[in-house]
Design an enzyme around this catalytic site. Structure first.
Site, mmCIF file in Angstrom:
data_model
loop_
_atom_site.group_PDB
_atom_site.id
_atom_site.type_symbol
_atom_site.label_atom_id
_atom_site.label_comp_id
_atom_site.label_asym_id
_atom_site.label_seq_id
_atom_site.Cartn_x
_atom_site.Cartn_y
_atom_site.Cartn_z
ATOM 1 N N ASP A 125 42.679 24.016 29.181
ATOM 2 C CA ASP A 125 41.516 24.893 29.057
ATOM 3 C C ASP A 125 41.850 26.049 28.125
ATOM 4 O O ASP A 125 42.921 26.651 28.228
ATOM 5 C CB ASP A 125 41.108 25.420 30.432
ATOM 6 C CG ASP A 125 39.729 26.050 30.404
ATOM 7 O OD1 ASP A 125 38.880 25.602 29.606
ATOM 8 O OD2 ASP A 125 39.499 26.999 31.167
ATOM 9 N N HIS A 132 33.181 36.447 25.482
ATOM 10 C CA HIS A 132 33.709 36.313 26.844
ATOM 11 C C HIS A 132 35.056 37.021 26.971
ATOM 12 O O HIS A 132 35.281 37.788 27.914
ATOM 13 C CB HIS A 132 33.856 34.834 27.196
ATOM 14 C CG HIS A 132 34.561 34.586 28.501
ATOM 15 N ND1 HIS A 132 33.979 34.823 29.723
ATOM 16 C CD2 HIS A 132 35.822 34.149 28.765
ATOM 17 C CE1 HIS A 132 34.833 34.529 30.685
ATOM 18 N NE2 HIS A 132 35.968 34.121 30.131
ATOM 19 N N GLU A 198 32.208 28.895 34.804
ATOM 20 C CA GLU A 198 32.411 29.185 33.386
ATOM 21 C C GLU A 198 31.683 28.096 32.598
ATOM 22 O O GLU A 198 31.978 26.908 32.743
ATOM 23 C CB GLU A 198 33.895 29.230 33.033
ATOM 24 C CG GLU A 198 34.568 30.443 33.667
ATOM 25 C CD GLU A 198 35.948 30.750 33.105
ATOM 26 O OE1 GLU A 198 36.630 29.811 32.654
ATOM 27 O OE2 GLU A 198 36.330 31.932 33.128
ATOM 28 N N GLU A 200 31.192 25.945 29.639
ATOM 29 C CA GLU A 200 32.049 25.506 28.536
ATOM 30 C C GLU A 200 31.578 24.153 28.020
ATOM 31 O O GLU A 200 30.808 23.448 28.665
ATOM 32 C CB GLU A 200 33.512 25.356 29.014
ATOM 33 C CG GLU A 200 34.098 26.617 29.634
ATOM 34 C CD GLU A 200 35.608 26.555 29.858
ATOM 35 O OE1 GLU A 200 36.283 25.761 29.167
ATOM 36 O OE2 GLU A 200 36.099 27.301 30.722
ATOM 37 N N ASP A 232 34.009 25.248 34.433
ATOM 38 C CA ASP A 232 35.355 25.559 34.929
ATOM 39 C C ASP A 232 35.221 26.581 36.064
ATOM 40 O O ASP A 232 35.280 27.789 35.839
ATOM 41 C CB ASP A 232 36.180 26.124 33.768
ATOM 42 C CG ASP A 232 37.633 26.310 34.130
ATOM 43 O OD1 ASP A 232 38.140 25.532 34.954
ATOM 44 O OD2 ASP A 232 38.260 27.237 33.581
ATOM 45 N N ARG A 236 37.461 34.619 40.902
ATOM 46 C CA ARG A 236 37.849 35.841 40.169
ATOM 47 C C ARG A 236 38.796 36.743 40.955
ATOM 48 O O ARG A 236 39.645 37.424 40.354
ATOM 49 C CB ARG A 236 36.589 36.638 39.801
ATOM 50 C CG ARG A 236 35.597 35.891 38.955
ATOM 51 C CD ARG A 236 36.205 35.410 37.660
ATOM 52 N NE ARG A 236 35.221 34.673 36.864
ATOM 53 C CZ ARG A 236 35.540 34.010 35.763
ATOM 54 N NH1 ARG A 236 36.796 33.973 35.338
ATOM 55 N NH2 ARG A 236 34.613 33.379 35.087
ATOM 56 N N GLN A 239 42.143 35.139 40.707
ATOM 57 C CA GLN A 239 42.577 35.253 39.306
ATOM 58 C C GLN A 239 43.133 36.645 38.987
ATOM 59 O O GLN A 239 44.186 36.777 38.358
ATOM 60 C CB GLN A 239 41.377 34.956 38.394
ATOM 61 C CG GLN A 239 41.697 34.965 36.894
ATOM 62 C CD GLN A 239 40.451 34.686 36.039
ATOM 63 O OE1 GLN A 239 39.369 34.409 36.565
ATOM 64 N NE2 GLN A 239 40.604 34.757 34.740
ATOM 65 N N LYS A 252 41.788 28.606 39.047
ATOM 66 C CA LYS A 252 41.036 27.646 38.224
ATOM 67 C C LYS A 252 41.294 26.215 38.656
ATOM 68 O O LYS A 252 40.923 25.288 37.937
ATOM 69 C CB LYS A 252 41.467 27.791 36.760
ATOM 70 C CG LYS A 252 41.412 29.204 36.233
ATOM 71 C CD LYS A 252 40.042 29.537 35.722
ATOM 72 C CE LYS A 252 40.076 30.843 34.944
ATOM 73 N NZ LYS A 252 38.805 31.089 34.266
ATOM 74 N N THR A 256 36.869 21.407 38.241
ATOM 75 C CA THR A 256 36.214 21.547 36.944
ATOM 76 C C THR A 256 35.216 20.402 36.873
ATOM 77 O O THR A 256 35.607 19.237 36.989
ATOM 78 C CB THR A 256 37.239 21.453 35.801
ATOM 79 O OG1 THR A 256 38.137 22.567 35.909
ATOM 80 C CG2 THR A 256 36.564 21.495 34.445
ATOM 81 N N GLU A 362 30.527 38.159 34.102
ATOM 82 C CA GLU A 362 29.972 38.955 33.006
ATOM 83 C C GLU A 362 28.525 39.354 33.283
ATOM 84 O O GLU A 362 28.120 40.484 32.990
ATOM 85 C CB GLU A 362 30.045 38.165 31.696
ATOM 86 C CG GLU A 362 31.459 37.880 31.231
ATOM 87 C CD GLU A 362 31.463 36.781 30.181
ATOM 88 O OE1 GLU A 362 31.305 37.108 29.001
ATOM 89 O OE2 GLU A 362 31.602 35.592 30.546
HETATM 90 CA CA CA Z 1 37.875 28.400 31.564
#
Ligand code: CA
Length: 419
Positions: A125, A132, A198, A200, A232, A236, A239, A252, A256, A362
């Site tokens: 990834d 971002h 996420e 993607e 993904d 948080r 993380q 993570k 996914t 975000e």
């Molecule tokens: Ca990611």
């Protein structure tokens, strides 16, 4: 290129995601039957495994479709990929002589169960969306340290876990993990309270590289078989505590999710576009010889349990700072070999505006600014919320779709160590 007309009438509607121009590759099953390779056309899945078995599709070096995944066809290489598309285009075109022979191999899409379209060899990834990276960096380290000093020079990435990649529709259980807030004296083990998505794109590698031999960006582009939507899922709070100095790990690794159809690179050719202007010149090995991104409109929708859907973000794949081909080329500079079936996540695709942010982190600015959804507000995902990614390219009288990339977040285990 205009719409290619098919005798499968539903495929000719200008906003249908699966026209003859698309021909995306998936794996499907009907009740009680084994999964097999299929291609979406209009409101149907074309049983291409059956077509190959019946001799209506015969590719040099085949059979490739007698397995419930696309890796064998990918491994056969770009000449076979093109021959496969040419043959299907001929069989499905308006006025095709073989229509009567092909028609029995059409299965209504509505009655099919979709499975993982390929065996994921390894999963990497990246972190190649500038908006971002700037947003997250500002929240985690402050505005002055938002973009790390290497970011404008290297497509930053980490090696993920192939075992965590699941197909659209698979429920995702909220994970437990080690969490320590900035004001906590010590870490604790608890369900993630800041579980996130996420948005993607995933690039599917269809050709291997040799161990010890880096590839160029042009060679890397030729190795890519196609693209999927990719979510993904990210915890948080886990993380923020674990990520320094080696990057994300358990945050993570829950899941996914990918969309069920691999849209082949050939279907995306009309939508090629360049990466944005470089703020700092790239080292020569990362130069793009020609446009390597794609104009793919993307959106994220959130649906609470029993509630109505709200589209919470709209953006475009063209916002990426690095293309998948640049990422793949960079991946091999160490001599690392790439394999058929490798999956490369693009990194979260956020645009410059608040409405175009590709993660809840975000959209809610770290939870400080909850945003509206039908029936309430959200900072992060609540239990039983369903998150859905969609993507499409708008062509001359047709649309290229990917199918939905969706997942429902189910409650954390009451006690993960109960036996
Ligand atoms: Ca990611």
């Amino acid at each position: 290129m205009p719409l290619l007309r098919s005798w499968v009438e539903s495929a000719n509607a200008p906003d249908h995601p699966f026209p003859l121009n698309n021909l995306p590759c998936g794996v499907f099953s009907l009740d009680g039957e084994e999964p097999r390779c299929g291609v979406a056309i209009g409101d149907f899945v074309l049983d291409v495994a059956g077509l190959e078995e019946a001799g209506l599709v015969a590719l040099p070096g085949g059979p490739f479709l007698d397995v419930p995944f696309w890796n064998d066809l990918m491994e056969a290489g770009p000449v076979v990929w093109a021959a496969f598309r040419d043959r299907l285009t001929a069989l499905l075109s308006d006025g095709a002589a073989e229509r009567a022979a092909v028609e029995p191999f059409l299965v209504p899409l509505a009655g099919a169960t979709l499975h993982m379209p390929f065996l994921v060899s390894e999963y990497t990834d990246f972190y190649a969306g500038r908006h971002h990276a700037t947003n997250v960096g500002t929240m985690f380290r402050g505005a002055e340290n938002a973009l790390p000093p290497n970011w404008l020079h290297i497509p930053i990435g980490y090696n993920g876990r192939a075992s965590s990649v699941v197909v659209s529709g698979t429920p995702v259980r909220r994970p437990w993990g080690q969490i320590k807030g900035p004001d906590d004296a010590a870490p604790r083990f608890a369900p993630s309270a800041r579980f996130d998505i996420e948005l993607e794109m995933g690039a599917v590698v269809g050709q291997p590289s040799t161990h010890g031999q880096p590839v160029t960006v042009e060679e890397a582009d030729a190795m890519i078989f196609g693209y999927v939507l990719l979510n993904d899922w990210s915890a948080r709070d886990i993380q923020a505590w674990e990520y320094q100095p080696l990057g994300p790990f358990q945050a993570k690794a829950t899941a996914t999710t990918i969309s069920p159809w691999i849209v082949m690179k050939a279907a995306l050719e009309p939508f090629r576009t360049s990466t944005p202007a470089r703020e700092k010149p790239l080292l020569p090995y990362l130069h793009e010889p020609r446009p390597m991104l794609y104009d793919i409109a993307l959106e994220v929708a959130l649906t609470p349990e029993g509630g109505t859907e709200t589209v919470i973000a709209r953006t475009n794949y063209a916002e990426m700072y690095y293309s998948a081909a640049q990422q793949l080329a960079h991946h091999t500079t160490s001599g690392c070999a790439m394999n058929v079936g490798d999956l490369l996540g693009s990194g979260t695709i956020s645009g410059p505006t608040k409405e175009s942010r590709g993660s809840l982190l975000e959209l809610s600015w770290g939870g400080k600014e909850p945003f509206p959804v039908a029936g309430g507000t959200r900072s992060f995902i609540q239990d039983n919320d369903t998150l859905t990614l969609r993507g499409q390219c708008k062509g001359d009288g047709y649309t290229i779709g990917f199918g939905e990339c969706t997942g429902k977040v189910i409650p954390a285990l009451a006690d993960p160590y109960a036996r």
